[in-house]
Design a protein around this motif. Structure first.
Motif, mmCIF file in Angstrom:
data_model
loop_
_atom_site.group_PDB
_atom_site.id
_atom_site.type_symbol
_atom_site.label_atom_id
_atom_site.label_comp_id
_atom_site.label_asym_id
_atom_site.label_seq_id
_atom_site.Cartn_x
_atom_site.Cartn_y
_atom_site.Cartn_z
ATOM 1 N N ASN A 1 0.825 -1.201 0.000
ATOM 2 C CA ASN A 1 0.000 0.000 0.000
ATOM 3 C C ASN A 1 0.867 1.263 0.000
ATOM 4 O O ASN A 1 0.515 2.279 -0.599
ATOM 5 N N GLU A 2 2.012 1.166 0.670
ATOM 6 C CA GLU A 2 2.929 2.307 0.698
ATOM 7 C C GLU A 2 3.460 2.603 -0.705
ATOM 8 O O GLU A 2 3.535 3.757 -1.130
ATOM 9 N N LEU A 3 3.797 1.541 -1.445
ATOM 10 C CA LEU A 3 4.291 1.732 -2.812
ATOM 11 C C LEU A 3 3.204 2.339 -3.693
ATOM 12 O O LEU A 3 3.497 3.204 -4.537
ATOM 13 N N PHE A 4 1.956 1.909 -3.511
ATOM 14 C CA PHE A 4 0.871 2.490 -4.295
ATOM 15 C C PHE A 4 0.842 4.013 -4.124
ATOM 16 O O PHE A 4 0.688 4.758 -5.087
ATOM 17 N N GLY A 5 0.992 4.456 -2.879
ATOM 18 C CA GLY A 5 0.982 5.888 -2.606
ATOM 19 C C GLY A 5 2.164 6.602 -3.236
ATOM 20 O O GLY A 5 2.016 7.714 -3.771
#
Length: 213
Positions: free
Chosen positions: A130-134
């Motif tokens: 999810n961090e990479l998505f952001g």
């Protein structure tokens, strides 16, 4: 984290050596419906259509993207011979972030950056989070708050993603990447289904076969 990524890389190589992912069997003749795709390349009136079913966390899908796909774009899509339609087919039991990645690409598409996000996710699919998505959303210049709200909405794109999964099942997909190559048709297409991160020559041969019909 570095150790876990290294371990995952070794496991992916082991699976590849044992024939994991979509099996690279020979072409199977099929007759399948052609549904609209949010990810379409090439001319609508191109004589041949390639349907792709991919899992954005699948290492073999990433391999196809880096190996055969650039040649397909250059020699087949850009020359007007092929239109290329891509569909999400996340294998959740194998890849726990695949569904979230598919949704992230759709949330980016809502802001006009779907293909760019899809490619970024695929090329970085050994570290999806999810961090990479952001991070990718910021890099692509998206409204990050809007993007995050979209991802947090459980109902957003749920029906579309289920429909894409059901379509792949109807076509006979049981691993990724899987492709169907045949003459362009409205409604129903007759062609060959192939699976695996195959070399460009395999795609070229089936496109030429379809063109000869």
């Amino acid at each position: 984290l570095d150790e876990l990524r290294a371990m995952r890389g070794l496991l992916e190589k082991l699976v590849a050596n044992q024939g994991g992912g979509a099996k690279a069997d020979g072409p199977v003749p099929v007759k399948v419906p052609v549904l609209p795709s949010s990810y379409t390349e090439g001319k609508a009136d191109a004589p041949v259509t390639i349907l792709e079913f991919k899992d954005l966390q699948c290492p073999f899908c990433r391999q196809f993207r880096t190996d055969a796909y650039p040649e397909i774009v250059r020699d087949l899509i850009a020359t007007g011979k092929v239109r290329f339609l891509s569909y999400d087919f996340p294998l959740a039991s194998l890849h726990p972030m695949a569904e979230a990645a598919a949704k992230a690409s759709r949330c980016a598409a809502a802001q006009g950056k779907g293909p760019a996000m899809r490619e970024a996710l695929l090329l970085n699919n050994d570290r999806l989070s999810n961090e990479l998505f952001g991070v990718l959303a910021r890099d692509l210049g998206l409204d990050v708050k809007e993007f995050a709200a979209c991802g947090a909405d459980a109902a957003r794109f749920a029906n579309e993603m289920k429909a894409s999964q059901a379509y792949g099942t109807t076509v006979g997909v049981d691993g990724t990447p899987t492709f169907v190559i045949g003459r362009t048709a409205t409604g129903v297409m007759e062609g060959d289904r192939i699976a695996g991160a195959l070399p460009y020559a395999s795609f070229k041969a089936l496109v030429e076969k379809a063109l000869a019909k």
